[in-house]
Design an enzyme around this catalytic site. Structure first.
Site: not given
Length: 307
Positions: A189, A284
């Protein structure tokens, strides 16, 4: 009671009762229709996280998962899964299997994600990463996970960039070798939280994944972070497509649900459908509103963006 009174009366009352029954039938049908619409799965696979529906479902994550299912969600994600007790991990996995839901990402948390670590090439950080990857395999089995988030840590500014990249690739190859036999995927990520992070863009992460050269090392494309770091969202998605295995959501500014910021999520979701994306889109982000009303507004925002 009202229906009994009507039935006890004459023909006119009987007619009234029939009319009332017809209205009640319509009301019940409408309620059933509303329930079916509420429970209809989304066209894409959005995944809420622990706490997102705490006001509507309570503090227990298992109850929140059931509530999310009732609202049409078919996946969840949980960054902190590694820190949950083993029994709780197993309960979550069992519930997801029972509901036919998918477990999204959890974080491979070495304790070194937010410091200079893998880029340095130091053995202590590589050893910690390998150990945590091994532990992650057991966690994944308990909760039926297929993806795990990996953050290589900060830049080592004492080293040339090429050396740092080689150090990160070498460590990730060791992690991929652990995950591959179990058909697990570590998703790298790139983030925007601080410029000290080694992974900052999807293009850079694409290069790293190509160098690792493993089906167990792919990109987590977090739309919120990539909007902050680079923008140009859809073209970059297309350029990096063959290495993207997981997507996360958050509008900017604010990192809340779609429709609260500048990102055109309707266009992005439409583009993902056209590309045939069937993976998870992790939610998220926070919630713009408060309490149950805020959670209901979040669900409505996803329904509207998902159209």
């Amino acid at each position: 009671m009202e229906r009994r009174k009507f039935l006890q009366q004459g023909t006119l009352a009987g007619i009234s009762a029939l009319a009332l029954g017809g209205i009640a039938g319509k009301s019940q049908a409408a309620t059933a229709g509303e329930r079916a619409a509420k429970e209809k799965p989304f066209s894409l696979n959005y995944a809420p996280h622990d706490g997102m529906f705490k006001n509507s479902a309570g503090a227990d994550f298992l109850d929140q998962i059931k509530y999310a299912y009732d609202q049409g969600f078919r996946s969840i994600e949980d960054n902190g899964m590694m820190h949950r007790p083993v029994a709780e991990q197993e309960k979550i996995g069992s519930l997801l299997a029972k509901l036919g839901m998918t477990m999204g990402v959890f974080v491979v948390d070495t304790g070194n994600n937010w410091k200079t670590s893998l880029a340095s090439g130091k053995q202590e950080f590589t050893d910690a990463f390998v150990k945590t990857c091994q532990e992650s395999v057991d966690v994944a089995k308990r909760c039926n996970a297929k993806w795990a988030t990996v953050v290589p840590g900060f830049f080592d500014r004492s080293l040339p960039m090429g050396i740092q990249s080689a150090n990160v690739v070498a460590a990730l190859r060791k992690g991929a070798a652990i995950f591959e036999p179990h058909n697990l995927v570590m998703v790298l990520e790139p983030l925007s939280d601080t410029p000290d992070l080694f992974l900052r863009t999807s293009e850079q992460t694409y290069e790293i994944c190509k160098a690792v050269n493993s089906p167990s090392c792919k990109i987590l494309y977090d739309i919120y972070h990539m909007q902050r770091n680079t923008g140009n969202l859809i073209p970059v998605i297309d350029m990096c497509w063959d290495e993207i295995a997981y997507i996360q959501i958050g509008d900017n500014p604010g990192r809340r649900e779609p429709g609260t910021g500048e990102i055109n999520y309707r266009n992005i979701f439409r583009h993902l459908r056209k590309k045939g994306y069937q993976g998870i889109l992790g939610m998220e982000h926070g919630i713009a509103g408060q309490g149950k009303e805020g959670e209901a507004a979040l669900i409505k925002a996803y329904r509207e963006a998902d159209q």
